[in-house]
Design a protein around this motif. Structure first.
Motif, PDB file in Angstrom:
ATOM      1  N   SER A  76       0.848  -1.191   0.000  1.00 56.69           N
ATOM      2  CA  SER A  76       0.000   0.000   0.000  1.00 56.69           C
ATOM      3  C   SER A  76       0.887   1.245   0.000  1.00 56.69           C
ATOM      4  CB  SER A  76      -0.903   0.005   1.243  1.00 56.69           C
ATOM      5  OG  SER A  76      -1.669   1.196   1.296  1.00 56.69           O
ATOM      6  N   PRO A  77       1.131   1.840  -1.180  1.00 56.89           N
ATOM      7  CA  PRO A  77       2.044   2.987  -1.269  1.00 56.89           C
ATOM      8  C   PRO A  77       1.382   4.355  -1.080  1.00 56.89           C
ATOM      9  CG  PRO A  77       1.431   2.296  -3.457  1.00 56.89           C
ATOM     10  CD  PRO A  77       0.713   1.368  -2.509  1.00 56.89           C
ATOM     11  N   SER A  78       0.121   4.397  -0.628  1.00 61.45           N
ATOM     12  CA  SER A  78      -0.568   5.682  -0.445  1.00 61.45           C
ATOM     13  C   SER A  78       0.232   6.599   0.466  1.00 61.45           C
ATOM     14  CB  SER A  78      -1.956   5.457   0.155  1.00 61.45           C
ATOM     15  OG  SER A  78      -2.818   4.809  -0.752  1.00 61.45           O
ATOM     16  N   ILE A  79       0.208   7.891   0.157  1.00 60.87           N
ATOM     17  CA  ILE A  79       0.943   8.863   0.974  1.00 60.87           C
ATOM     18  C   ILE A  79       0.010   9.850   1.671  1.00 60.87           C
ATOM     19  CG2 ILE A  79       3.048   8.698  -0.399  1.00 60.87           C
ATOM     20  CD1 ILE A  79       2.187  11.326  -1.783  1.00 60.87           C
ATOM     21  N   PHE A 137       5.177  -4.379   7.733  1.00 64.76           N
ATOM     22  CA  PHE A 137       6.273  -3.429   7.931  1.00 64.76           C
ATOM     23  C   PHE A 137       5.877  -2.059   7.390  1.00 64.76           C
ATOM     24  CE2 PHE A 137       8.658  -7.537   7.243  1.00 64.76           C
ATOM     25  CZ  PHE A 137       8.978  -7.725   8.587  1.00 64.76           C
ATOM     26  N   LEU A 138       6.344  -1.008   8.085  1.00 65.15           N
ATOM     27  CA  LEU A 138       6.056   0.359   7.664  1.00 65.15           C
ATOM     28  C   LEU A 138       7.348   1.094   7.332  1.00 65.15           C
ATOM     29  CD1 LEU A 138       3.346   1.472  10.257  1.00 65.15           C
ATOM     30  CD2 LEU A 138       3.023   0.426   8.009  1.00 65.15           C
ATOM     31  N   VAL A 168       1.047  -6.573   5.548  1.00 64.17           N
ATOM     32  CA  VAL A 168       1.019  -5.361   4.727  1.00 64.17           C
ATOM     33  C   VAL A 168       2.367  -4.649   4.780  1.00 64.17           C
ATOM     34  CG1 VAL A 168      -0.008  -3.055   4.540  1.00 64.17           C
ATOM     35  CG2 VAL A 168      -1.464  -5.050   5.032  1.00 64.17           C
ATOM     36  N   ILE A 169       2.754  -4.095   3.639  1.00 62.51           N
ATOM     37  CA  ILE A 169       3.897  -3.182   3.580  1.00 62.51           C
ATOM     38  C   ILE A 169       3.350  -1.835   3.127  1.00 62.51           C
ATOM     39  CG2 ILE A 169       6.072  -2.630   2.435  1.00 62.51           C
ATOM     40  CD1 ILE A 169       6.533  -5.661   2.160  1.00 62.51           C
TER      41      ILE A 169
END
Length: 434
Positions: A330-333, A370-371, A351-352
């Motif tokens: 999930s690359p949302s910013i 991981f975040l 989830v990453i």
């Protein structure tokens, strides 16, 4: 004296049988299973679903009239870069308040408001409060309720001081319509005293807005149907979706648009460049990407990894893809969710993500993924590599933690318990204030 909750009205402009709008449907079903009486009021009549109440008939005449009304009032939503305006004037809601009030024909103990756009303004919410005279909870699915009319604030800080000079409309006027909206909303909030329900990340903004200052609020999670979004036999799913035998690490992500800045697809593409630079060619050959969305094939063409474009996925297919994958990316910013994070965790799939949105509550320190620091593509890549190098036992343990976390926070029972607790806590606070 404790007041028991019996009758609930859920208001949502989104179709409860489609897309994110199903949050209203799922909430209704979960609450009714707990012997509560629940109505859902939505914008248009839903074909073949008489259980929903609606404001406008779903026919060509009503649709034409609705769009004409919006155009005459200049409240058609407009997007400007990272900003998205719902409407121009709080006194001119997307649907006349009288029509909304006319559709409410019984008494309720609680009103839950989910999606606003195209249906409500604060003027309408105030009218609902005057008619029903019961607690109103804002189950915030976006940032809409806290500023002068924007859906997402981008980098704008004007909501902290009353809006005006709105960058979305290139305004230099401190008293433009966003400032008027801000003052109007602040006045209504004082009158109705709602409970604000959102995730920790959203309160980062809400707590700095004068509109929301001092309001009772609580952290909550979306409802995810745990009997649909659940762990499944991954070997059978590999066969069903024709995953090549040599592919040992399956990553899933979705994108409706490469160019939507908020969804951060450019950062994900850059992260994969870092992955391919840091791993050997043999290691990269074990990756397989599953991409959902209308532009899935276009995205795959920008990546140096094998994969498959899945296009739009129906709910059951989506659940299977989560369950099949080793991780959901999930690359949302800048996002209030996304809900896909919670769906993935419910399927037992870690989830990453960047450190934002629902991941603050659902992933951080939960052993569910991981975040990476916001917008740090290289750190995002390191998270992918870290997931890739986990031992089978570590992966198994993480998947189990995902499912346990989902049952505790996003299951039907968790949602119902949260609503009932919030209702009791709200009334107890009001009682002490009297």
């Amino acid at each position: 004296m404790k007041k028991n909750i019996k009758n609930i009205l859920i208001i949502s402009s989104a179709n409860p049988e489609s897309g994110p709008g199903v949050l209203a449907r799922d909430a209704k079903n979960a609450l009714e299973n707990d012997n509560l009486n629940v109505d859902v009021l939505t914008l248009f009549e839903v074909e073949n679903h008489s259980e929903y109440k609606y404001i406008l008939k779903n026919n060509k005449f009503c649709l034409f009239t609705y769009k004409l009304y919006q155009r005459l009032l200049s409240i058609i939503p407009k997007q400007f870069g990272p900003y998205f305006l719902f409407y121009k004037n709080e006194n001119c809601p997307p649907v006349p308040s009288s029509l909304v009030i006319k559709s409410i024909k019984r008494e309720y103990d609680l009103v839950l408001i989910k999606f606003w756009q195209g249906m409500l303004s604060y003027k309408t919410v105030f009218a609902i409060h005057k008619k029903i005279k019961c607690p109103i909870f804002f189950e915030c699915v976006d940032y809409g309720p806290f500023a002068g009319g924007c859906h997402f604030p981008g980098n704008c800080q004007r909501y902290k001081i009353g809006c005006g000079k709105c960058p979305a409309i290139c305004s230099s006027n401190e008293n433009d319509f966003t400032h008027f909206n801000f003052l109007f909303r602040k006045k209504v909030i004082k009158e109705i005293n709602p409970l604000i329900i959102a995730n920790t990340y959203m309160f980062k903004w809400f707590n700095q807005s004068e509109i929301m200052n001092g309001l009772q609020h609580t952290v909550s999670f979306p409802i995810i149907l745990e009997d649909i979004f659940k762990p499944m036999d991954r070997n059978l799913l590999r066969i069903k979706y024709c995953i090549p035998e040599n592919k040992q690490f399956i990553l899933f992500f979705g994108s409706q648009s490469i160019t939507d800045e908020r969804k951060g697809m450019s950062f994900l593409i850059e992260a994969f460049d870092f992955v391919s630079a840091k791993l050997t060619k043999d290691e990269c050959s074990k990756f397989y990407l599953l991409v959902a969305g209308n532009e899935s094939k276009e995205i795959l063409n920008k990546l140096n990894f094998e994969g498959k474009g899945l296009g739009f996925l129906q709910t059951n297919d989506l659940a299977e893809i989560y369950a099949l994958s080793d991780s959901f990316l999930s690359p949302s910013i800048n996002d209030a969710g996304p809900m896909m994070v919670n769906q993935s965790i419910s399927c037992g799939t870690p989830v990453i993500s960047f450190e934002m949105g629902t991941c603050i509550d659902s992933v951080k320190d939960k052993n569910t993924g991981f975040l990476a620091p916001l917008k740090d593509s290289e750190a995002f890549a390191e998270c992918i590599i870290k997931m890739f190098r986990l031992s089978p036992e570590e992966k198994k343990n993480m998947r189990e933690c995902c499912r346990l976390e989902a049952l505790k926070t996003t299951s039907k029972k968790a949602y119902v318990d949260s609503v009932k607790k919030s209702y009791n806590d709200y009334n107890e606070r009001i009682r002490k204030m009297i």
